[in-house]
Write a protein that holds these residues in place. Structure first.
Motif, PDB file in Angstrom:
ATOM      1  N   GLN A 289      -8.104   0.282   4.418  1.00  0.00           N
ATOM      2  CA  GLN A 289      -6.890  -0.272   3.816  1.00  0.00           C
ATOM      3  C   GLN A 289      -6.878  -0.138   2.297  1.00  0.00           C
ATOM      4  O   GLN A 289      -5.948  -0.618   1.645  1.00  0.00           O
ATOM      5  CB  GLN A 289      -6.744  -1.765   4.188  1.00  0.00           C
ATOM      6  CG  GLN A 289      -6.752  -2.015   5.672  1.00  0.00           C
ATOM      7  CD  GLN A 289      -5.742  -1.138   6.392  1.00  0.00           C
ATOM      8  OE1 GLN A 289      -4.596  -1.016   5.957  1.00  0.00           O
ATOM      9  NE2 GLN A 289      -6.168  -0.504   7.471  1.00  0.00           N
TER      10      GLN A 289
ATOM     11  N   ARG B 102       0.822  -1.206   0.000  1.00  0.00           N
ATOM     12  CA  ARG B 102       0.000   0.000   0.000  1.00  0.00           C
ATOM     13  C   ARG B 102       0.857   1.257   0.000  1.00  0.00           C
ATOM     14  O   ARG B 102       1.836   1.343   0.735  1.00  0.00           O
ATOM     15  CB  ARG B 102      -0.895   0.023   1.244  1.00  0.00           C
ATOM     16  CG  ARG B 102      -1.903  -1.089   1.267  1.00  0.00           C
ATOM     17  CD  ARG B 102      -2.554  -1.173   2.624  1.00  0.00           C
ATOM     18  NE  ARG B 102      -1.539  -1.386   3.655  1.00  0.00           N
ATOM     19  CZ  ARG B 102      -1.763  -1.952   4.839  1.00  0.00           C
ATOM     20  NH1 ARG B 102      -2.971  -2.360   5.134  1.00  0.00           N
ATOM     21  NH2 ARG B 102      -0.804  -2.107   5.697  1.00  0.00           N
TER      22      ARG B 102
ATOM     23  N   LEU C 122      -4.515   5.788   5.230  1.00  0.00           N
ATOM     24  CA  LEU C 122      -3.266   5.381   4.587  1.00  0.00           C
ATOM     25  C   LEU C 122      -2.192   6.467   4.671  1.00  0.00           C
ATOM     26  O   LEU C 122      -1.327   6.557   3.795  1.00  0.00           O
ATOM     27  CB  LEU C 122      -3.509   4.958   3.132  1.00  0.00           C
ATOM     28  CG  LEU C 122      -4.280   3.634   2.966  1.00  0.00           C
ATOM     29  CD1 LEU C 122      -4.490   3.318   1.494  1.00  0.00           C
ATOM     30  CD2 LEU C 122      -3.533   2.476   3.638  1.00  0.00           C
TER      31      LEU C 122
END
Ligand SMILES: [Zn+2]
Ligand SMILES: [Zn+2]
Ligand SMILES: [Zn+2]
Lengths: 642, 642, 642
Positions: free
Chosen positions: C94, A96, C198
């Protein structure tokens, strides 16, 4: 030793600056660190610089008589910069992107961001490099914080391939070094190599170790590029970077070599809460921090930069980032500051001047409260300033005891613990603590450090031992204690020919034929001591100096060198420290629990980390020059060395 | 029984091979498994085969008199192959690709990789299929290891749709079978169906169960394709695959049907550490493994392949993969080996010959140390070879007790535990253990197995019961104990008409009207026993054979069949085993804790799993032919059956 | 009070409907909720509606004399709809899409799905809006269930930018409000703003708080759009939505404002297991639920919609979704139902009529078993219907005690707990429980609620306090207790000028200069009570009403207002409740542990939550009209108010 603080003029109305500066001076501070996260104010739009406010801030501080440490703002690139090259962010181990919205949102391997880092550094250095008040620079902020050393971006993959090619020359050499034949992991070219994440099960440990070394080298070269510009454009100023606590993601000895001064950020209460300490320790030292946390880092980072070091962020009150955030006992801030002085700090700077009322760290205390009133730490800073005045500048001497620390070792055991309780930092810390509990001063040194002149050397563990290091050790005559797993790996994290302890067998003729990691609660019983977590089976003609009741040898010695083939408990460590001190002619002290001692060239300091009064008159150090031998909680007492 | 080892000639200089082979023979080994992960050496570039080294390795081993089990290397496709079709890797439940860098980096459903699997199998079989020394083949390695049965790739989605279409014919039939009306989950065509992952909350359990069945079938067909080629090109050789411990991700009965011999990889210490055993058990059996771990799998896998089985990887010392990795007690490796013999193993092969000094498994012990000296297991292998010589080949008879095992059941409870402590494997293991603690030999059989001839049958639980199975059970006259949740589900994981226990109600006229799962620590009290975790409310005209103190019935019986409507503790299991043994005319033994017994047609074996001496003279088995009735820890003793 | 049930005609053969309806009536039910998840049956293909079955179902139910609550089916869009616009699903924190296969697979911000939501609502309302039997509508189902309020999709990002622009006008205003200068987080335009996920480390708490407010507003407007259509096309019918337990992800006061009736889904056993209760409480109340769980939500949701409320899903037996799922004690279902009546519910509807034998909730009990026999709850429903008949309709009066609840507060502490045990819901629940343990009736009200008329007001904590609220409080003369951290934040989650308690300082002249969060097990000792988790350092001229033994003040009072500067234990809460009750003239009762009391205008109810008999004669309430003062476990007893 100077006192200082971290200040963010951009957080406050310009009208407040002059009074802030005045109050800093009044409080006894002479150093101020600024600019750390100010990129969006310095360059609000691509290429448009707004120097005005910073010029005025620097003048204001300088006019008040403060010296300034200016920071490069590269830990916080602005949104417009990230939007201009979205692939500059790091990619986490799960694949990510680690985006904008907090800090450290960059990948060390991204060439475009490296160019930006040099550009903004150059811009700052050109403008302020020769300013009379600028006496030091800090590069970036807390490299690696929030797990940012490792990135798995395309940029990182590309750079890693080049790093491998430079290191191994041919891919065949890499295949051999890593043992890639093992699971058909052989590569036909460097271009086939990927970062070691998202594999089905663990990747090759040699692959991981090289990835960690590569990542550390990327931090080193990122930093070095800023340092080069600063040295060029700001001659005569110290360059530093602020390290963190219990943090081993990059090699601080390597980064330190490019710095003039190592600094670190000392938050003893947060570190106690967040790391491996027992529930009992976390409760007993709730508002003090464990008594060796700060000292451990002082001694470690002093060894990272030729002895010059300081604290650039000192906890002044409760912080915001631990699971629980209590307040320090009255006196602790002074204690922590004076303890840094006793370990040779050039400065201690509090983080931060005034608590910010907004954003992520609004619950992080400062010297001032958000309403500008003094926070409790303010008076402690004043008190410390007085003590500094009283006892004068402190020189420190080389300690009598050296403890060897290796970042590479931390990576090796992190990659291949073999038992989940084998934690490198904890092992080293326990050994360090065992020395400190008996009043010894310690230098924590790198594997490359010269060890001659020490009265005793402790090596808690060193998995990968070179012939050159063995040669150095061979020449020493002082007692040396070397811990488990030493010499158990080659440089590439494979098992050495002839088995562990590898090269060390030249000094201590033993062979480790088998190892065991033991679950929590399982111990091996010695005579008044135990081992746990790790024990080795040793083949040797030596008879063990110390053995378990079942006959298994634990400590083996030849000449001045001892090898401890297990994870020792505190009692076994105490026993070994006593024996070695006896042989080395080191005086040990019987310190009450919670008391720690440290000497400078001229003074002896004692610190009471306990939450209750302790009388240390029995130490027989005479009449203190500062404080009283009947120590309150969090008290410091200082004697002159006679 | 043969002894053998796993050998990787590609890991060692060619000069070492002949001596290795000689030493294997000297140690009493006659079987060697090779080739398992050697693809990158066999085919270093696409289409270019390098047979030379393997030819020479096989000749060297053959010349030393060893027979060879050759493996297909499909668990480790080389990097060039993965790069040529990157979508061949599995996708995990979180949607991430499971890339190259370790092993098992392929999706069972990828047609391109299936073609490669057949191609490399054919190439090996063509070259070595008729070699004099090749007596057996192993397909791939440890299917499913590292959680690799399930994949959520496009290839898997596509294959699942086809599997559903084949199974249900029309999408309406599938919608009905799954109950898709429930949350508007109805499909209009098979093309609309996705794998059941990344849903907002749990997907339909029927969807999951079919996905698990599909995934298991993919393993079966992947394996069958290799088997077909091997049978064709290597006639007369045994084909096997190596199963793992406590592993239920695919149906081993189904895979076993295509094999000649079932093998498994036995690592008792690692399994103890990694599974559900209590802290007390993990400590008491730290260096032995729990006494039923190995036997459970011997009996389970013997039932997967018509009775022919062996151990292809036997733990010879500490391993590298558990949370903690202690060493076996002296004698344990011999004990484990002889216990396998007592359960009818055709061979036991140690993993591995020599500990590799590099890569992922460098901390995994072998028969030799990395420096080629004997590791402790070497002498134990020699000792076992002697015992085998002394007592001769062992035949085993059908056991008197059968225990029914179902992979489908494991999936059902994994998908819908209803209480988080309802673990299928643990329940079955506890029942098996209760039988073994009283000295009974057990056959663990599939749901399809013929049960006639057994003196007692135990069914710890069987959620989905077919009319055919009921008919088979009806014909049995021996005592049968059937556990909780049996008959509680249809084949599609829905509740049967007429409620649980479904078809079983024909045999035991009860209706389960309501169930409870209970948190840890909550028990129902019986007379000297308790139930926990799970209890059912039963409506019936029967009066319970055993009830809780509060009157709630727990065990219900009609004729020869008992139903236990709760999760029994060990005392209740003991009580039931005693009653059933009495009815079945089975002799029970009073075994000291830690002692286990197993009979072959000609001999009785006893094994001491305790860490202390135990005298088993009181068992009255007379004078041993091997060992002594005063058993040391890890001792084995053998008597002739009179 | 009406009784009802949730019914899914689409799950059962049409032949069963009439008998089901007949049995509902026989059981005393008069309300039936239908249609909740039926989209795939209502519109099996895009634009093709199948009304036939639903027409017939409604007629059948209506003919039996049942009134119907019809639901919009928007919680379960069919697969064809999702496939037609795949980006309609939410994106999790996520970054993963939350796909089809269960329910709630939509993003509240997706404009395309909003259009679909209006389209299907209109279609239903057009067809059935004026049907004689339709007396109420439920919008969607359990907004936010399975963590679905927050989405990080492109649609959400876009909507958030617009929301920010509307709120702040200029991006400079937003930068200032959030303190974005802190880490160079400043934006140059609203278009630069992303959702706060994030990020490398935590995002700005002000950013998070606005994201939570935005997300809550999206739920409000999504719901309001359905409500508007229903009001238009189905005049005179009540519109409701079913809320959940211990759930604060959106502002229920805001949604409630658009509803006629608030309903909630009451599952006391699952809530006990899943939330913060201690192991002891989870065991003691295993089959009852903690005695304040249901009441807390009755009083909370009654405050969300002008006092009109009901239970639309009442747990009738074991459920399927908690870690462990025990069965209620005999009598609990009746107790829960009557307790709702005592708190003023207009209806209690059981979830569900008949246990479904398939899909995700097949282990969730109903009033009927899957085989259509009565489940145990059926008789309890009949019994309750009798009681309702006996005592007649119940009116409730405004309580004497108000407790202030704020969803915004829950978000603030979720974003910035500062100590990991500072849980808003737990704090509020403990205060509520302290009142209930002494027999007080409580209204849980929003921050906007008028507080005049109450005899005492409790504010467990309210971080963000407006001048308007202070003004309202100032006018009150009753005793008011305000808890820790109140007034500690501005509306944007920054520290107020002049420090905590901010605006509150006008009423209680104190300044919170420093705060501590404390790890579990650390307490501050008072006289017979302790504080834990949180304590504040207070600067004030007031002398504390209550202090720790070390002198630190904990409770500070001026006039009628007390401020509690720490997290109180139960003893301290008891003490404060006693003092305040004394001052307010409130009668306290000494209730045995496990007993709770609640009054309507005409009756007093007592409920025995203990698992053992309790005699409540000592309460002196005279002769009951229902039940007996010698209460069995799970018994309810009712007295007429004299
Ligand atoms: Zn910092
Ligand atoms: Zn293996
Ligand atoms: Zn629901």
């Amino acid at each position: 030793m100077k006192l200082g603080c971290c200040y963010f003029p951009e957080h406050w109305p310009e009208e407040m600056w002059a009074d802030d500066a005045r109050r800093m001076r009044e409080m006894g501070l002479s150093l101020v660190r600024i600019g750390e996260f100010a990129w969006s104010r310095i360059e609000p739009e691509p290429g448009r610089f707004d120097w005005g406010w910073l010029d005025r801030a620097i003048e204001t501080l300088a006019d008040a008589g403060l010296t300034i440490m200016l920071c490069t703002p590269t830990a916080t690139p602005p949104k417009w910069l990230v939007d201009s090259m979205p692939d500059m962010v790091a990619i986490d181990e799960q694949g990510r992107p680690r985006g904008f919205g907090s800090r450290r949102h960059y990948c060390f391997s991204h060439q475009g961001y490296r160019e930006q880092s040099r550009r903004i550094t150059r811009a700052l250095a050109e403008r302020y490099g020769e300013h009379r008040a600028i006496t030091a620079w800090q590069t970036d902020n807390e490299y690696g914080c929030h797990d940012t050393v490792l990135s798995f971006s395309d940029a990182a993959a590309e750079a890693f391939r080049a790093w491998c090619a430079a290191r191994y020359g041919t891919v065949e050499a890499l295949n051999t070094a890593w043992g890639n034949v093992f699971w058909s992991m052989e590569y036909r070219s460097f271009a086939e190599i990927d970062p070691p994440h998202l594999t089905v099960t663990e990747a090759n440990p040699s692959h991981w170790l090289d990835y960690r070394r590569f990542a550390s080298d990327q931090v080193v070269s990122f930093n070095a590029a800023q340092v080069a510009i600063l040295r060029d454009l700001s001659p005569g100023r110290d360059v530093t970077h602020n390290f963190m606590g219990f943090f081993t993601e990059f090699d601080h000895h390597d980064v330190g070599r490019d710095l003039d001064v190592a600094t670190w950020d000392s938050y003893p209460l947060g570190f106690l809460e967040q790391f491996w300490f027992s529930e009992e320790e976390k409760t007993a030292y709730l508002r003090q921090g464990h008594p060796d946390i700060a000292a451990f880092h002082h001694d470690l980072y002093r060894g990272c930069s030729d002895g010059r070091w300081g604290i650039i962020e000192q906890q002044p009150g409760p912080v915001n980032w631990a699971r629980f955030n209590p307040a320090p006992l009255d006196g602790m801030v002074a204690l922590w500051t004076l303890e840094a002085m006793a370990h040779g700090a050039e400065f201690v700077s509090y983080f931060r001047w005034r608590q910010a009322p907004f954003a992520q760290e609004q619950m992080h205390a400062g010297l001032l409260r958000p309403d500008s009133a003094d926070a409790p730490a303010a008076d402690e800073a004043r008190m410390v300033a007085d003590v500094i005045g009283e006892i004068g500048p402190q020189e420190i001497a080389k300690a009598k005891v050296a403890l060897v620390f290796s970042y590479d070792a931390a990576w090796v055991y992190g990659i291949q613990p073999q038992g989940q309780s084998f934690r490198y930092l904890e092992l080293v810390y326990e050994w360090y603590s065992a020395l400190r509990r008996r009043g010894l001063d310690v230098d924590i040194v790198s594997v490359d450090a010269a060890l001659d002149g020490y009265s005793a050397v402790f090596v808690p563990t060193l998995p990968n031992i070179s012939p050159a290091w063995i040669k150095d050790i061979e020449e020493l005559t002082c007692p040396i204690l070397i811990g488990p797993r030493s010499g158990s790996k080659t440089h590439n994290l494979t098992i050495p020919e002839g088995l562990a302890p590898g090269e060390l067998r030249k000094l201590v003729p033993i062979t480790v034929t088998r190892v065991e990691s033991l679950r929590d609660g399982v111990v091996g019983e010695g005579d008044g001591w135990t081992i746990s977590r790790w024990i080795e089976e040793v083949e040797t003609d030596l008879s063990p100096e110390l053995a378990l009741k079942d006959g298994r040898g634990v400590v083996f010695a030849r000449d001045n060198i001892r090898y401890c083939a297990a994870w020792p408990d505190r009692s076994l460590l105490d026993l070994l420290v006593e024996r070695i001190a006896g042989e080395a002619g080191l005086d040990l002290m019987d310190l009450p629990e919670g008391i720690r001692i440290r000497r400078t060239a001229s003074h002896i300091f004692a610190f009471n980390y306990a939450a209750h009064d302790i009388d240390v008159s029995a130490l027989g150090l005479g009449e203190p020059v500062v404080g009283s031998a009947h120590m309150a909680p969090a008290a410091t007492v200082i004697w002159t060395i006679l």
